[in-house]
Design a protein around this motif. Structure first.
Motif, PDB file in Angstrom:
ATOM      1  N   ALA A 236       0.837  -1.206   0.000  1.00  0.00           N
ATOM      2  CA  ALA A 236       0.000   0.000   0.000  1.00  0.00           C
ATOM      3  C   ALA A 236       0.867   1.250   0.000  1.00  0.00           C
ATOM      4  CB  ALA A 236      -0.928  -0.008   1.210  1.00  0.00           C
ATOM      5  N   ARG A 237       1.903   1.269   0.841  1.00  0.00           N
ATOM      6  CA  ARG A 237       2.806   2.426   0.896  1.00  0.00           C
ATOM      7  C   ARG A 237       3.443   2.700  -0.458  1.00  0.00           C
ATOM      8  NH1 ARG A 237       4.085   0.945   5.829  1.00  0.00           N
ATOM      9  NH2 ARG A 237       5.731  -0.458   5.187  1.00  0.00           N
ATOM     10  N   GLU A 238       3.920   1.647  -1.109  1.00  0.00           N
ATOM     11  CA  GLU A 238       4.557   1.808  -2.416  1.00  0.00           C
ATOM     12  C   GLU A 238       3.570   2.335  -3.457  1.00  0.00           C
ATOM     13  OE1 GLU A 238       6.746  -1.631  -3.712  1.00  0.00           O
ATOM     14  OE2 GLU A 238       7.653  -1.880  -1.737  1.00  0.00           O
ATOM     15  N   ALA A 239       2.364   1.825  -3.453  1.00  0.00           N
ATOM     16  CA  ALA A 239       1.357   2.268  -4.421  1.00  0.00           C
ATOM     17  C   ALA A 239       0.946   3.712  -4.151  1.00  0.00           C
ATOM     18  CB  ALA A 239       0.140   1.359  -4.371  1.00  0.00           C
ATOM     19  N   LEU A 240       0.793   4.069  -2.883  1.00  0.00           N
ATOM     20  CA  LEU A 240       0.366   5.429  -2.531  1.00  0.00           C
ATOM     21  C   LEU A 240       1.459   6.459  -2.789  1.00  0.00           C
ATOM     22  CD1 LEU A 240      -1.558   4.567   0.732  1.00  0.00           C
ATOM     23  CD2 LEU A 240      -2.549   5.387  -1.424  1.00  0.00           C
ATOM     24  N   ALA A 241       2.703   6.008  -2.853  1.00  0.00           N
ATOM     25  CA  ALA A 241       3.816   6.928  -3.111  1.00  0.00           C
ATOM     26  C   ALA A 241       3.731   7.543  -4.503  1.00  0.00           C
ATOM     27  CB  ALA A 241       5.145   6.205  -2.941  1.00  0.00           C
ATOM     28  N   SER A 242       2.940   6.938  -5.378  1.00  0.00           N
ATOM     29  CA  SER A 242       2.814   7.481  -6.735  1.00  0.00           C
ATOM     30  C   SER A 242       1.957   8.745  -6.775  1.00  0.00           C
ATOM     31  CB  SER A 242       2.222   6.422  -7.676  1.00  0.00           C
ATOM     32  OG  SER A 242       0.887   6.129  -7.302  1.00  0.00           O
ATOM     33  N   ILE A 243       1.279   9.062  -5.669  1.00  0.00           N
ATOM     34  CA  ILE A 243       0.450  10.267  -5.595  1.00  0.00           C
ATOM     35  C   ILE A 243       1.109  11.223  -4.611  1.00  0.00           C
ATOM     36  CG2 ILE A 243      -1.793  11.191  -4.936  1.00  0.00           C
ATOM     37  CD1 ILE A 243      -2.971   8.464  -5.587  1.00  0.00           C
ATOM     38  N   ASP A 244       1.391  12.433  -5.063  1.00  0.00           N
ATOM     39  CA  ASP A 244       1.973  13.409  -4.152  1.00  0.00           C
ATOM     40  C   ASP A 244       0.962  14.520  -3.852  1.00  0.00           C
ATOM     41  OD1 ASP A 244       1.970  15.039  -6.409  1.00  0.00           O
ATOM     42  OD2 ASP A 244       4.128  14.977  -6.698  1.00  0.00           O
ATOM     43  N   GLU A 245       1.382  15.497  -3.057  1.00  0.00           N
ATOM     44  CA  GLU A 245       0.475  16.574  -2.654  1.00  0.00           C
ATOM     45  C   GLU A 245      -0.036  17.371  -3.851  1.00  0.00           C
ATOM     46  OE1 GLU A 245       2.130  18.953   0.479  1.00  0.00           O
ATOM     47  OE2 GLU A 245       2.639  17.175   1.654  1.00  0.00           O
ATOM     48  N   ALA A 246       0.804  17.582  -4.838  1.00  0.00           N
ATOM     49  CA  ALA A 246       0.379  18.335  -6.023  1.00  0.00           C
ATOM     50  C   ALA A 246      -0.708  17.572  -6.785  1.00  0.00           C
ATOM     51  CB  ALA A 246       1.570  18.609  -6.933  1.00  0.00           C
ATOM     52  N   ASP A 247      -0.564  16.254  -6.895  1.00  0.00           N
ATOM     53  CA  ASP A 247      -1.591  15.433  -7.550  1.00  0.00           C
ATOM     54  C   ASP A 247      -2.918  15.537  -6.806  1.00  0.00           C
ATOM     55  OD1 ASP A 247       0.253  14.465  -9.443  1.00  0.00           O
ATOM     56  OD2 ASP A 247       0.803  12.765  -8.155  1.00  0.00           O
ATOM     57  N   GLU A 248      -2.847  15.504  -5.479  1.00  0.00           N
ATOM     58  CA  GLU A 248      -4.069  15.600  -4.687  1.00  0.00           C
ATOM     59  C   GLU A 248      -4.742  16.948  -4.863  1.00  0.00           C
ATOM     60  OE1 GLU A 248      -3.483  14.471  -0.592  1.00  0.00           O
ATOM     61  OE2 GLU A 248      -3.842  12.380  -1.128  1.00  0.00           O
ATOM     62  N   GLU A 249      -3.937  18.013  -4.923  1.00  0.00           N
ATOM     63  CA  GLU A 249      -4.533  19.350  -5.101  1.00  0.00           C
ATOM     64  C   GLU A 249      -5.212  19.460  -6.462  1.00  0.00           C
ATOM     65  OE1 GLU A 249      -3.412  24.078  -5.083  1.00  0.00           O
ATOM     66  OE2 GLU A 249      -2.231  22.704  -3.840  1.00  0.00           O
ATOM     67  N   VAL A 250      -4.574  18.943  -7.492  1.00  0.00           N
ATOM     68  CA  VAL A 250      -5.170  18.965  -8.832  1.00  0.00           C
ATOM     69  C   VAL A 250      -6.488  18.190  -8.836  1.00  0.00           C
ATOM     70  CG1 VAL A 250      -4.869  18.120 -11.201  1.00  0.00           C
ATOM     71  CG2 VAL A 250      -3.010  19.339 -10.074  1.00  0.00           C
ATOM     72  N   ALA A 251      -6.495  17.021  -8.210  1.00  0.00           N
ATOM     73  CA  ALA A 251      -7.710  16.196  -8.168  1.00  0.00           C
ATOM     74  C   ALA A 251      -8.808  16.891  -7.363  1.00  0.00           C
ATOM     75  CB  ALA A 251      -7.397  14.826  -7.580  1.00  0.00           C
ATOM     76  N   ALA A 252      -8.450  17.508  -6.245  1.00  0.00           N
ATOM     77  CA  ALA A 252      -9.444  18.205  -5.415  1.00  0.00           C
ATOM     78  C   ALA A 252     -10.039  19.387  -6.177  1.00  0.00           C
ATOM     79  CB  ALA A 252      -8.809  18.672  -4.114  1.00  0.00           C
ATOM     80  N   ARG A 253      -9.196  20.134  -6.880  1.00  0.00           N
ATOM     81  CA  ARG A 253      -9.714  21.260  -7.674  1.00  0.00           C
ATOM     82  C   ARG A 253     -10.671  20.767  -8.762  1.00  0.00           C
ATOM     83  NH1 ARG A 253      -7.390  26.147  -6.853  1.00  0.00           N
ATOM     84  NH2 ARG A 253      -5.406  26.170  -5.752  1.00  0.00           N
ATOM     85  N   ALA A 254     -10.327  19.656  -9.387  1.00  0.00           N
ATOM     86  CA  ALA A 254     -11.204  19.105 -10.432  1.00  0.00           C
ATOM     87  C   ALA A 254     -12.538  18.676  -9.834  1.00  0.00           C
ATOM     88  CB  ALA A 254     -10.517  17.921 -11.119  1.00  0.00           C
TER      89      ALA A 254
END
Length: 159
Positions: A85-103
């Motif tokens: 799970a840790r390895e898979a979640l490492a592919s998403i960073d804070e910038a990715d989350e912000e882009v997804a939240a804005r969308a």
């Protein structure tokens, strides 16, 4: 019988080892038989929890806009190990989350209502999707401030 059950389940969609073990247990397959079948499926690559985790993280983040905490919970529920799970979640960073939240905010925002009410609803939705309260509050505040300037509480003019 255990082999046929597991293969049938894998035909429909990828599954984790734990999901298959649980399904075999529900079908009253003896534990030692289930373990041998599952070990063999891992050996030949039919079960790969790490690949499953990466695929789930990528697809749920893109399609449903889930943040890392919600994705971690989903992986845990499916029986993925903490390391995978840790390895898979490492592919998403804070910038990715912000882009997804804005969308998500852009998709869910309706211009026909009170921006403050809209903001509260979207803030709750972002929380359910696992976004941090700080990020969610900042992005919603930006949207509310932007939309409140152009909102007319009397509604559109009628002729």
């Amino acid at each position: 019988m255990a082999r046929a059950i597991a293969l049938r389940l894998l035909t429909g969609a990828p599954r984790t080892r734990r999901q298959l073990a649980d399904a075999l247990a529900r079908k009253d397959v003896p534990d030692d038989v289930a373990e041998r079948v599952l070990d063999r499926f891992v050996d030949v690559g039919l079960i790969d929890d790490a690949a499953y985790a990466e695929s789930l993280v990528r697809s749920k983040h893109q399609s449903r806009g889930l943040a890392r905490p919600a994705l971690a919970m989903e992986l845990r529920r499916k029986g993925v190990s903490d390391e995978d799970a840790r390895e898979a979640l490492a592919s998403i960073d804070e910038a990715d989350e912000e882009v997804a939240a804005r969308a998500l905010i852009q998709r869910r925002w309706r211009d026909d209502g009170d921006p403050v009410v809209q903001g509260r609803r979207i803030l709750a939705m972002l929380g359910r999707k696992g976004y941090s309260s700080g990020l969610a509050a900042r992005l919603v505040r930006e949207m509310v401030d932007d939309r409140a300037q152009s909102w007319d509480p009397s509604g559109p003019e009628q002729d």
